[in-house]
Design a protein around this motif. Structure first.
Motif, PDB file in Angstrom:
ATOM      1  N   ILE A 171       0.898  -1.295  -0.092  1.00 31.04           N
ATOM      2  CA  ILE A 171      -0.053  -0.054  -0.015  1.00 31.04           C
ATOM      3  C   ILE A 171       0.821   1.220  -0.024  1.00 31.04           C
ATOM      4  CG2 ILE A 171      -1.682   1.243   1.208  1.00 31.04           C
ATOM      5  CD1 ILE A 171      -2.695  -1.610   0.292  1.00 31.04           C
ATOM      6  N   ALA A 199      -7.420  -1.084   3.534  1.00 36.59           N
ATOM      7  CA  ALA A 199      -6.151  -0.146   3.359  1.00 36.59           C
ATOM      8  C   ALA A 199      -6.141   0.126   2.109  1.00 36.59           C
ATOM      9  CB  ALA A 199      -4.930  -0.945   3.616  1.00 36.59           C
ATOM     10  N   MET A 200      -6.429  -0.642   0.852  1.00 36.83           N
ATOM     11  CA  MET A 200      -6.320  -0.524  -0.472  1.00 36.83           C
ATOM     12  C   MET A 200      -7.374   0.812  -0.794  1.00 36.83           C
ATOM     13  SD  MET A 200      -4.823  -0.695  -3.396  1.00 36.83           S
ATOM     14  CE  MET A 200      -3.744  -2.323  -3.224  1.00 36.83           C
ATOM     15  N   ALA A 251      -6.144   4.183   0.368  1.00 46.64           N
ATOM     16  CA  ALA A 251      -5.024   4.545  -0.503  1.00 46.64           C
ATOM     17  C   ALA A 251      -6.010   4.974  -1.851  1.00 46.64           C
ATOM     18  CB  ALA A 251      -4.042   3.342  -0.870  1.00 46.64           C
TER      19      ALA A 251
END
Length: 327
Positions: free
Chosen positions: A13, A297-298, A301
């Motif tokens: 990430i 998390a992706m 981001a």
């Protein structure tokens, strides 16, 4: 442009973001970035990758004059002053949907562990107390065919209802708005909060944290529950009066409780609830599967990348901010 990441996140990430921007990441995964350092780092930051442990309030925004977006690796955003962000033209991103099934799994696992006294049983073995089989040794509550009451029929509530149907449970729910489509699809029954509390063998709290839900479950609500009832909370700790819950558990007003969230996190080891045998406590891990946390998390981001490219976020808490930005 600069992105501040307030907790250590997986390298893939970080690598995605550092292709385009300067990254300042706190190096510890299980400890929050010190407040003083956070306020110092956001002074020239364009975006912040945050989480539920950070207080994103007026003080924070006053230290961040360049900030364009705050994106949290969570579905909840009660730790963020959304109105202040909107007033300043700052978009707030979050990660709804992706953690539904993992949180529902954990909710039902907590229900089962509490009902069948799994943690007590493990401690019983570790303390070398098991000397023989006993007819009533560590007996708990049945789950199959019992009544579950779900307070808050959002995505996670619906997912918990689907799991409960596999145990042939009667499913009651209470929600701010009645959902006829969900009743048709899942066979759940709408009722008042009072009736839900009186009838349910399992009371599962899944409401968001708002001024209206603050300590919505307290002494009066526990008094309405069956003495054999089990209370599960995987929503927010602020939705429960913890002193009242402690008294209800201590005095046998309810049978047991399973908690993933607390009024103040992390909970201290000397908190009164920790001393009780009839409560299962876990450290806010509702969405903690590898797959779910990586996807969260992706998405966080990607929200940041879109914001810094002048695009709308995948999931925006305050979509009205775009009108302000465009004007």
């Amino acid at each position: 442009m600069k992105i501040v990441i307030t907790r250590k996140i997986p390298n893939e990430i970080v690598q995605l973001l550092e292709q385009y921007y300067v990254i300042k990441m706190w190096g510890k995964e299980n400890e929050p970035m010190p407040r003083e350092l956070l306020l110092e780092e956001v002074a020239d930051a364009d975006a912040v990758f945050t989480n539920v442990a950070d207080q994103i309030n007026q003080e924070f925004f006053e230290h961040a004059p360049k900030l364009k977006t705050v994106c949290t690796m969570a579905v909840g955003f009660d730790n963020i002053d959304v109105q202040e962000a909107t007033n300043r033209g700052i978009s707030i991103g979050h990660t709804p949907g992706v953690l539904t099934e993992a949180t529902a799994d954990l909710t039902f696992a907590l229900l089962m562990a509490t009902a069948r006294r799994i943690v007590e049983g493990m401690d019983y073995l570790r303390q070398d107390q098991w000397t023989s089989w006993g007819p009533m040794l560590l007996t708990g509550q049945s789950i199959y065919g019992k009544t579950i009451g779900i307070i808050g029929m959002g995505r996670i509530g619906e997912a918990v209802a689907r799991r409960a149907s596999g145990f042939s449970m009667d499913i009651l729910y209470h929600n701010r708005m009645r959902k006829h489509d969900v009743e048709d699809q899942l066979g759940v029954k709408y009722c008042s909060l009072v009736e839900l509390l009186k009838q349910s063998d399992y009371v599962v709290l899944l409401t968001p944290s708002t001024p209206e839900t603050a300590k919505m479950i307290g002494a009066k609500q526990f008094e309405l529950m069956k003495k054999s009832a089990i209370f599960i909370n995987t929503s927010r700790g602020t939705n429960v009066d913890e002193e009242a819950l402690y008294r209800a558990l201590k005095e046998g007003e309810i049978f047991a409780a399973g908690l993933d969230v607390f009024e103040k996190e992390p909970i201290s080891s000397n908190h009164p609830l920790v001393s009780l045998d009839n409560v299962v406590l876990i450290p806010h891990i509702g969405s903690a599967t590898i797959e779910t946390r990586m996807e969260m998390a992706m998405i966080t981001a990607k929200n940041i990348l879109r914001a810094l490219s002048g695009e709308k976020l995948l999931h925006t808490v305050n979509p009205e901010v775009y009108e302000r930005i465009n004007n």
